[in-house]
Design a protein around this motif. Structure first.
Motif, PDB file in Angstrom:
ATOM      1  N   HIS A 275      45.362  46.084  41.868  1.00 44.57           N
ATOM      2  CA  HIS A 275      45.685  44.424  41.355  1.00 44.57           C
ATOM      3  C   HIS A 275      45.675  43.815  40.901  1.00 44.57           C
ATOM      4  CE1 HIS A 275      45.256  41.605  44.658  1.00 44.57           C
ATOM      5  NE2 HIS A 275      45.460  42.695  45.332  1.00 44.57           N
ATOM      6  N   SER A 276      46.424  42.726  39.719  1.00 43.60           N
ATOM      7  CA  SER A 276      45.452  42.206  39.071  1.00 43.60           C
ATOM      8  C   SER A 276      45.183  40.700  39.541  1.00 43.60           C
ATOM      9  CB  SER A 276      46.607  41.459  38.245  1.00 43.60           C
ATOM     10  OG  SER A 276      47.972  41.063  38.219  1.00 43.60           O
ATOM     11  N   GLY A 277      45.221  40.517  40.956  1.00 42.83           N
ATOM     12  CA  GLY A 277      45.005  39.404  41.655  1.00 42.83           C
ATOM     13  C   GLY A 277      43.394  40.070  42.102  1.00 42.83           C
ATOM     14  N   LEU A 278      42.466  40.510  42.082  1.00 42.31           N
ATOM     15  CA  LEU A 278      40.967  41.149  42.537  1.00 42.31           C
ATOM     16  C   LEU A 278      40.771  40.686  40.892  1.00 42.31           C
ATOM     17  CD1 LEU A 278      41.209  44.212  43.666  1.00 42.31           C
ATOM     18  CD2 LEU A 278      41.952  42.396  44.619  1.00 42.31           C
ATOM     19  N   SER A 279      39.538  40.230  41.124  1.00 41.87           N
ATOM     20  CA  SER A 279      38.373  40.447  40.070  1.00 41.87           C
ATOM     21  C   SER A 279      38.430  41.692  39.271  1.00 41.87           C
ATOM     22  CB  SER A 279      37.356  40.197  40.632  1.00 41.87           C
ATOM     23  OG  SER A 279      36.288  40.114  40.732  1.00 41.87           O
ATOM     24  N   ARG A 280      37.356  41.838  37.808  1.00 44.99           N
ATOM     25  CA  ARG A 280      37.316  42.233  37.229  1.00 44.99           C
ATOM     26  C   ARG A 280      36.397  43.592  38.122  1.00 44.99           C
ATOM     27  NH1 ARG A 280      38.171  43.426  31.690  1.00 44.99           N
ATOM     28  NH2 ARG A 280      39.735  41.505  30.959  1.00 44.99           N
ATOM     29  N   GLY A 281      35.116  43.080  38.486  1.00 45.41           N
ATOM     30  CA  GLY A 281      34.247  43.386  39.637  1.00 45.41           C
ATOM     31  C   GLY A 281      34.582  44.706  41.301  1.00 45.41           C
ATOM     32  N   GLU A 282      35.636  43.460  41.422  1.00 45.10           N
ATOM     33  CA  GLU A 282      36.035  44.218  42.191  1.00 45.10           C
ATOM     34  C   GLU A 282      37.405  45.321  42.125  1.00 45.10           C
ATOM     35  OE1 GLU A 282      36.945  40.078  45.132  1.00 45.10           O
ATOM     36  OE2 GLU A 282      38.781  40.649  43.901  1.00 45.10           O
ATOM     37  N   ARG A 283      38.470  45.512  41.002  1.00 44.48           N
ATOM     38  CA  ARG A 283      38.981  46.714  41.298  1.00 44.48           C
ATOM     39  C   ARG A 283      37.817  47.707  40.647  1.00 44.48           C
ATOM     40  NH1 ARG A 283      42.495  43.846  36.226  1.00 44.48           N
ATOM     41  NH2 ARG A 283      41.790  42.099  36.493  1.00 44.48           N
TER      42      ARG A 283
END
Length: 733
Positions: A275-283
């Motif tokens: 989901h968008s609450g994660l950072s780009r790296g986490e996603r």
């Protein structure tokens, strides 16, 4: 060997497929790999969509692929087929539909950190005559498998040069290890519950389709609190037992805290979160876990539909009626339900849509047997909450000038005495909708948009919710210099202030866009309320679903008319859905729930149906109006917006475009109902200094709308004018 490549460039000039030669050292290329290639005098990124042994283009006119950017493919042939379908169905470029599939954060790549370990063969050679700092390092590592280099330096307070000198002597290894940037946390494991008879029937029907590998589509129509989530969990367990994967979609980030908890507590580390609450790296890390086959379930918002599973058995779309399942901001403007249906068709998987208030079109399709309709009619363990509607016009006539009816005030006070929790809902943030001068009527407006500024008391600012413009609150009217400034309309911030004034000892939380800007803020507010650290939660639609908190026994809807008076054909449906969903937050434990809906239109069919929690009565009334006025599901819509910085140019081009659309429809041999509405100014005529005019096309044949879209894509217009269109829009505002 040759590769056909689509460039990661969104334009008509680069939309075609380009052929490149594959160098000798790149023989292991696959469909879906990301590469860099030369075009003209530039080097651009592209995606391989086909590998062939033959090219019709002469060899001397072809260039070589320069570089392979990853050691894995991003999409397979089934996902490529989905991208081609999206290109045709939503009339976009292939590069645009592929961009939906490409994981966010891929350019950051995997995160690698340095680790250190002692070479065990040198353990016996550690001598006291080593330099003291080096000896300390070796002794520290002697009883450890490995450690992060940063932790070693911090724990021993040693320099990197001391560690590196041991590496050069061959006593230790320094190596890179891939790490995940996202950790969902630990949750106590739960076991599946014994299903009710209704749940058991639903589970058995869907299980049968999964076991037989059928492409089936189900609509699960279950009242709030009827146990839809437990149905989802048991069906996913069946998928995992069969070696298949599952995707669970939720409508927005505010739903994810409790959803994540429920799925991880059941399936542990087999769950990935997107989901968008994660950072780009986490996603990207979560995407990689799915790609590598480390997980079996993906839980997320809209773009989780593109999770790179290779053996999908089930796709679940919870709260399927929600507007957030439609991508409306950029191309392709896809509806996740349509994409999920197509992906299930390609994968031979089962699609399960769930809601207590299904979208009108979905229920219509179920009654036409396009979906298989399943029902959960009863709440588990407790009855639906008692709902009462209060007419605020009568309250005002009887001398109550408060934003709270006497009935709601009494119930909030009772809940505080009993130690039970209350949710107050208003789908409008800020303190006041607008401010006005009592003497001359001046209203501060946004300089970039045709909209009044909303007052936010906490920051002392007037804000535009469309372009982000903000300015300090005015205390003196800039037009007549009067100090008589009044606040009109109410928002969640005003509710919070008044509640604290009326009940000073109460603990209050607020959840809206203003209080959830920082990462993890949704989770923090949710868990604070769940733990009982607050008596009252005030919020917008973020709190209207997904909150299953046993001690919430009272829900108050401050003003039900906010969504009812929006100039959109879905306003009645949206009002009914929001009221029913937020009412469902009350009485989900062992204590009975009460709901009080405040409105100025207590005789409206949407509000009356929500009071009685009677979806089918609402549906019969709403579908009647839809048929009379030829709105979905009886027609398809196309919303076309013409915008630019010069008003007359926008109007002229809107008139020209009307004529082109009219001719396009008349040329078509397809018969059926067709209607062009407009051109007219959009409900908000100017946003971000762009004047906006609108044309709406209705047609019983979606193919005609695609013909219009094709014309729009090739139309040459003047530079300062832009055109955007949305097929089957969720809103026409």
């Amino acid at each position: 060997m040759f590769a056909q490549i689509v460039l990661n460039e969104f334009s008509r000039n680069t939309e075609k497929v380009f052929t490149y030669k594959i160098p000798e050292n790149m023989k292991n290329l696959e469909i879906g790999m990301r590469v860099s290639v030369p075009i003209n005098k530039s080097i651009v990124e592209g995606y391989i969509i086909k590998i062939t042994n033959y090219s019709e283009i002469p060899d001397n006119k072809l260039k070589y692929i320069i570089n392979v950017l990853d050691d894995y493919s991003i999409f397979d042939e089934k996902m490529l087929k989905l991208a081609f379908w999206m290109k045709d169905y939503y009339n976009c470029f292939l590069s645009e539909s592929l961009q939906c599939i490409i994981p966010t954060g891929i350019k950051k790549g995997e995160k690698k950190v340095k680790k250190v370990k002692l070479k065990k063969e040198f353990l016996s050679k550690i001598k006291e005559d080593f330099p003291s700092r080096q000896l300390e390092i070796l002794n520290f590592l002697s009883n450890k498998d490995s450690i992060y280099l940063s932790d070693l330096i911090r724990n021993l307070n040693v320099s990197y040069s001391s560690v590196y000198s041991l590496y050069k002597k061959g006593f230790i290894d320094i190596f890179y290890e891939e790490v995940d940037r996202f950790n969902v946390g630990e949750y106590a494991r739960t076991k599946k519950l014994a299903p009710t008879k209704e749940q058991e029937y639903v589970i058995s029907k869907v299980k049968d389709s999964i076991e037989r590998g059928l492409f089936d589509k189900y609509l699960l129509f279950g009242v709030t609190g009827s146990g839809k989530t437990e149905v989802y969990l048991q069906l996913i367990e069946k998928c995992i037992d069969m070696g298949k994967d599952a995707i669970v979609l939720v409508p927005e980030i505010s739903l994810t805290p409790q959803t994540i908890e429920r799925f991880i507590s059941r399936f542990g580390n087999l769950v990935a979160v997107l989901h968008s609450g994660l950072s780009r790296g986490e996603r990207f890390d979560e995407w990689r876990r799915i790609k590598k086959g480390e997980v079996k379930v993906a839980v997320g918002v809209r773009n989780a539909i593109f999770a790179p599973f290779s053996n999908i058995g089930l796709i679940i779309i919870d709260e399927e009626h929600e507007n957030t399942y439609k991508q409306s901001d950029f191309r392709p403007k896809y509806n996740v339900k349509e994409v999920a249906e197509k992906r299930c068709e390609i994968e031979k998987a089962v699609l399960l849509l769930g809601s207590a208030t299904p979208q009108i079109e979905s229920f219509y399709r179920a009654l036409k047997n396009e979906y298989k309709l399943l029902r959960l009619k009863d709440r588990i363990g407790i009855e639906l909450p008692r709902v009462e509607v209060v007419n605020m016009s009568k309250e005002l006539a009887e001398g109550n000038n408060s934003i709270f009816s006497r009935r709601l005030y009494k119930e909030i006070k009772l809940n505080l005495i009993k130690g039970e929790q209350t949710i107050l809902f208003l789908n409008r943030r800020g303190y006041s909708s607008f401010v006005s001068c009592r003497d001359c009527g001046y209203v501060p407006k946004c300089p970039n948009c045709d909209i009044s500024l909303t007052y936010h008391a906490f920051e002392g600012k007037l804000k535009c919710h469309y372009c982000g413009y903000n300015t300090d609150m005015v205390s003196i009217c800039p037009k007549c210099k009067s100090k008589r400034i009044r606040y009109l309309g109410i928002g969640t911030e005003r509710i919070e202030k008044d509640i604290k004034k009326l009940f000073p000892k109460s603990k209050v939380l607020r959840m809206d866009v203003d209080t959830t800007k920082t990462k993890g803020s949704h989770e923090k507010i949710f868990y604070e309320f769940k733990k009982g650290n607050a008596d009252i939660l005030i919020g917008t639609q973020m709190i209207s679903k997904g909150f299953d908190i046993p001690n919430v026994t009272l829900v108050g809807v401050i003003l039900a008319d906010v969504t009812l008076n929006i100039p959109d054909f879905r306003s009645g449906e949206r009002t009914f859905q929001l009221l029913t969903q937020v009412a469902g937050r009350a009485g989900r434990g062992t204590k009975p729930g009460r709901v009080i809906i405040q409105t100025y239109e207590d005789d409206n069919y949407s509000i009356l149906a929500a009071k009685n929690q009677d979806y089918e009565k609402f549906y019969k009334e709403e579908i009647h109006y839809r048929e009379i006025f030829k709105y979905p599901p009886f027609t398809h819509l196309m919303n076309i917006v013409i915008y630019g910085d010069i008003k007359n140019d926008v109007i002229d081009n809107a008139a020209r475009l009307y004529n082109i659309i009219y001719k396009t429809i008349n040329k078509s041999n397809k018969k059926g109902y067709n209607k062009i509405l407009g051109p007219s100014s959009a409900p908000i005529e100017r946003i971000k200094n762009n004047y906006r005019w609108q044309i709406i096309v209705k047609s019983s044949d979606r193919g005609i709308l695609l013909d219009v879209a094709n014309v729009l894509n090739t139309l040459k217009i003047q530079k300062n004018i832009k055109i955007s269109f949305d097929l089957d829009p969720i809103s026409i505002i």
